[in-house]
Design an enzyme around this catalytic site. Structure first.
Site, short mmCIF file in Angstrom:
data_model
loop_
_atom_site.label_atom_id
_atom_site.label_comp_id
_atom_site.label_asym_id
_atom_site.label_seq_id
_atom_site.Cartn_x
_atom_site.Cartn_y
_atom_site.Cartn_z
N SER A 182 8.15 4.65 -10.28
CA SER A 182 9.17 3.87 -9.62
C SER A 182 8.93 2.52 -9.60
O SER A 182 8.11 1.86 -10.22
CB SER A 182 9.12 4.42 -8.22
OG SER A 182 8.31 3.86 -7.52
N TYR A 188 -3.60 -5.14 2.71
CA TYR A 188 -3.26 -5.37 1.29
C TYR A 188 -3.35 -6.64 0.43
O TYR A 188 -3.75 -6.79 -0.49
CB TYR A 188 -1.60 -5.41 1.60
CG TYR A 188 -0.77 -5.65 0.46
CD1 TYR A 188 -0.39 -4.78 -0.83
CD2 TYR A 188 0.49 -6.61 0.25
CE1 TYR A 188 0.41 -4.65 -1.81
CE2 TYR A 188 1.10 -6.61 -0.76
CZ TYR A 188 1.07 -5.92 -1.69
OH TYR A 188 2.04 -6.07 -2.81
N LEU A 231 8.81 -1.27 -9.83
CA LEU A 231 8.34 -2.42 -11.11
C LEU A 231 7.95 -1.65 -12.24
O LEU A 231 8.09 -1.96 -13.30
CB LEU A 231 7.52 -3.48 -10.55
CG LEU A 231 7.25 -4.47 -11.53
CD1 LEU A 231 8.38 -5.19 -12.17
CD2 LEU A 231 6.42 -5.42 -10.95
N1 LIG Z 1 7.78 -4.53 -4.08
C1 LIG Z 1 7.29 -5.97 -3.72
O1 LIG Z 1 7.93 -6.72 -2.94
C2 LIG Z 1 6.14 -6.37 -4.69
C3 LIG Z 1 5.42 -5.49 -5.15
N2 LIG Z 1 4.27 -6.05 -5.92
C4 LIG Z 1 3.16 -5.14 -6.48
O2 LIG Z 1 4.09 -4.41 -7.61
C5 LIG Z 1 3.44 -2.98 -7.99
C6 LIG Z 1 4.28 -2.02 -7.95
O3 LIG Z 1 5.07 -1.84 -6.65
P1 LIG Z 1 6.57 -1.49 -6.30
O4 LIG Z 1 7.07 -1.02 -7.75
O5 LIG Z 1 7.04 -2.63 -5.86
O6 LIG Z 1 6.27 -0.33 -5.27
P2 LIG Z 1 6.59 1.31 -5.39
O7 LIG Z 1 6.31 2.04 -4.17
O8 LIG Z 1 8.09 1.63 -5.87
O9 LIG Z 1 5.88 1.62 -6.50
C7 LIG Z 1 4.57 1.99 -6.56
C8 LIG Z 1 3.93 2.85 -7.74
O10 LIG Z 1 2.47 2.69 -7.45
C9 LIG Z 1 2.11 4.36 -7.50
N3 LIG Z 1 1.14 4.58 -6.82
C10 LIG Z 1 0.81 4.41 -5.62
N4 LIG Z 1 -0.20 5.02 -5.15
C11 LIG Z 1 -0.81 5.47 -6.13
C12 LIG Z 1 -1.95 6.30 -6.40
N5 LIG Z 1 -2.88 6.59 -5.58
N6 LIG Z 1 -2.29 6.70 -7.69
C13 LIG Z 1 -1.50 6.27 -8.80
N7 LIG Z 1 -0.41 5.84 -8.45
C14 LIG Z 1 -0.16 5.32 -7.37
C15 LIG Z 1 3.36 4.91 -7.02
O11 LIG Z 1 3.28 6.25 -7.93
P3 LIG Z 1 3.82 7.86 -6.79
O12 LIG Z 1 5.19 7.94 -7.41
O13 LIG Z 1 2.73 8.69 -7.37
O14 LIG Z 1 3.47 7.23 -5.36
C16 LIG Z 1 4.46 4.19 -7.86
O15 LIG Z 1 4.92 4.56 -9.00
C17 LIG Z 1 2.33 -2.94 -6.66
O16 LIG Z 1 1.19 -3.21 -7.21
C18 LIG Z 1 2.75 -4.08 -5.72
O17 LIG Z 1 1.80 -4.40 -4.65
C19 LIG Z 1 3.78 -7.25 -5.65
C20 LIG Z 1 4.61 -8.16 -5.18
C21 LIG Z 1 5.67 -7.93 -4.64
C1 LIG Z 2 5.27 -28.30 1.94
C2 LIG Z 2 6.06 -26.89 2.44
C3 LIG Z 2 5.47 -25.54 2.68
C4 LIG Z 2 6.30 -24.70 3.28
C5 LIG Z 2 5.53 -23.36 3.64
C6 LIG Z 2 6.30 -22.68 4.33
C7 LIG Z 2 5.54 -21.29 4.41
C8 LIG Z 2 6.33 -20.30 4.17
C9 LIG Z 2 5.56 -18.87 4.15
C10 LIG Z 2 6.17 -18.09 3.08
C11 LIG Z 2 5.05 -16.94 3.27
C12 LIG Z 2 5.48 -16.02 2.08
C13 LIG Z 2 4.92 -14.65 2.07
C14 LIG Z 2 5.29 -14.14 0.57
C15 LIG Z 2 4.97 -12.71 0.69
C16 LIG Z 2 5.29 -12.16 -0.54
O1 LIG Z 2 6.12 -12.31 -1.52
O2 LIG Z 2 4.58 -10.99 -0.75
C17 LIG Z 2 5.08 -10.11 -2.04
C18 LIG Z 2 4.55 -8.76 -1.56
O3 LIG Z 2 3.54 -8.18 -2.18
C19 LIG Z 2 5.30 -8.05 -0.70
O4 LIG Z 2 4.67 -7.06 0.13
P1 LIG Z 2 5.03 -6.50 1.36
O5 LIG Z 2 4.36 -5.20 1.59
O6 LIG Z 2 4.57 -7.67 2.47
O7 LIG Z 2 6.46 -6.55 1.37
#
Ligand SMILES: NC(=O)C1=CN([C@@H]2O[C@H](COP(=O)(O)OP(=O)(O)OC[C@H]3O[C@@H](n4cnc5c(N)ncnc54)[C@H](OP(=O)(O)O)[C@@H]3O)[C@@H](O)[C@H]2O)C=CC1
Ligand SMILES: CCCCCCCCCCCCCCCC(=O)OCC(=O)COP(=O)(O)O
Length: 326
Positions: A63, A208, A65
């Site tokens: 799923s 996380y 990314l």
């Molecule tokens: N969405 C966001 O805002 C952000 C995401 N990321 C990172 O991107 C990556 C992908 O996440 P994203 O696509 O967003 O989330 P999803 O929940 O859509 O996808 C997560 C994927 O990881 C798999 N997974 C989870 N647990 C396990 C496990 N124990 N063993 C094997 N596979 C597993 C899931 O498979 P299954 O179908 O088996 O559950 C799924 O395919 C992650 O590392 C996440 O931290 C980074 C920054 C931002």
């Molecule tokens: C000089 C000016 C500086 C201004 C700074 C402002 C501070 C703003 C704070 C911003 C925090 C950003 C957090 C972003 C988090 C993020 O993008 O995470 C990505 C993920 O992995 C999301 O995972 P989640 O499970 O938290 O949805």
């Protein structure tokens, strides 16, 4: 009697100097531009050559990314090994990709390997199965991950361990199991899908953010150690992406959080992020932040003015706590 050679005025001589200098400068800029163009073209063709027929393993391909990465790497001609826990979803995706004809390059039918990254006993067998698919691995994309929502005070350490197992220990074990074959071939590439939260920590994400910081640190060591063996390491740190991440997140009591957060819903489209991943992998970039202005600025703030950053985060924590209470 005056000399036959025509005498040039000072002004004419200066004008000729200026014209000569301008011509030399244009030639220089032209050469630099041409060199830049040639380098870009060489980089593009190398990027294509690097990915065409390359064996690319993607974890978490079921799923979000991971699924979108599967599409763009498949279209780039990679031989995919799709990994995840859900065999049916993986096989369905492999069938869809094999049937798609949306690429000008030669494409390959993907293989699938089903295993749970959080199960330490499963990794060795999974790595062996991955290697059997195409005989070797060129690129390992550690994408699978799970997020977390909760306060440190409310979260038993078992929950921290579950998040670390999936996001850190599982990918580390898989990487270690595949590295010897990369080192033997003196070629390979390990890619980590980390997060902005691998660089800065925000409140109520302790497990996380810790798992992503650990990933960043591990990869930075790995990059230094494996450079001499021809193995590249890329850490990608995206901001919010519109996926199921928040829905699937683990809550403090260990249950599924089950809410589509507004931040996630307003995130970038996973297909766009996947294209950035493809470009970074193609160029063998080392460390790439894929986020907007505020998170990128926050990363600098954390380094340059940590006191200010910590105050901002404490105020954010108070506000969130208050909002939850009301
Ligand atoms: N969405 C966001 O805002 C952000 C995401 N990321 C990172 O991107 C990556 C992908 O996440 P994203 O696509 O967003 O989330 P999803 O929940 O859509 O996808 C997560 C994927 O990881 C798999 N997974 C989870 N647990 C396990 C496990 N124990 N063993 C094997 N596979 C597993 C899931 O498979 P299954 O179908 O088996 O559950 C799924 O395919 C992650 O590392 C996440 O931290 C980074 C920054 C931002
Ligand atoms: C000089 C000016 C500086 C201004 C700074 C402002 C501070 C703003 C704070 C911003 C925090 C950003 C957090 C972003 C988090 C993020 O993008 O995470 C990505 C993920 O992995 C999301 O995972 P989640 O499970 O938290 O949805």
């Amino acid at each position: 009697m005056s000399s036959a050679a025509p005498r040039r005025s000072w002004l004419t001589v200066r004008a000729m100097d200026v014209v000569t200098s301008a011509a030399a400068l244009s030639l220089l800029f032209g050469c630099v531009g041409l060199l830049g163009l040639l380098l870009t073209l060489r980089q593009r063709s190398r990027m294509k050559a690097h990915l065409q027929d390359a064996v690319v393993v993607i974890t978490g391909a079921t799923s979000g990314l991971g699924r979108e990465c599967a599409k763009v790497f498949h279209a780039a001609g990679a031989k995919l090994v799709l990994c995840g826990r859900n065999r049916e979803a993986l096989e369905q995706l492999a069938r869809e990709l094999a049937a798609s004809r949306a690429s000008e390059v030669r494409t390959h039918t993907p293989s699938t390997v089903t295993f749970d990254l959080a199960d330490p006993g499963a990794t060795a067998a999974a790595a062996a199965e991955i290697l059997r698919c195409f005989g070797h691995v060129d690129v390992l994309i550690n994408n699978a991950g799970v997020s977390y929502r909760g306060a440190v005070l409310d979260t038993p350490v078992d929950v921290d361990k579950r998040v670390m197992e999936t996001n850190y220990f599982g990918p580390v074990a898989l990487t270690k199991a595949l590295l010897p074959s990369m080192v033997r071939r003196q070629w390979g590439h390990v890619v980590a899908i980390s997060s902005v939260q691998g660089k800065i920590s925000v409140p109520f994400r302790s497990a996380y953010a810790a798992s992503k910081h650990a990933t960043q640190a591990f990869c930075d060591c790995l990059r230094a150690e494996l450079d001499q063996h021809g193995v590249a390491v890329t850490v990608l740190s995206p901001g919010y992406i519109r996926t199921n991440l928040s829905l699937n997140a683990i809550a403090a009591d260990g249950s599924r959080y089950g809410v589509m957060d507004e931040t996630t819903a307003r995130g970038r489209m996973p297909a766009d992020v996947a294209r950035d991943v493809l470009a970074a992998v193609g160029r063998r970039q080392q460390d790439v932040v894929l986020a907007g202005l505020a998170p990128s600025a926050a990363i600098y703030l954390r380094t340059l003015a940590p006191g200010l950053f910590f105050r901002l985060m404490a105020s954010r924590a108070r506000k969130e706590q208050k909002a939850k209470g009301s």
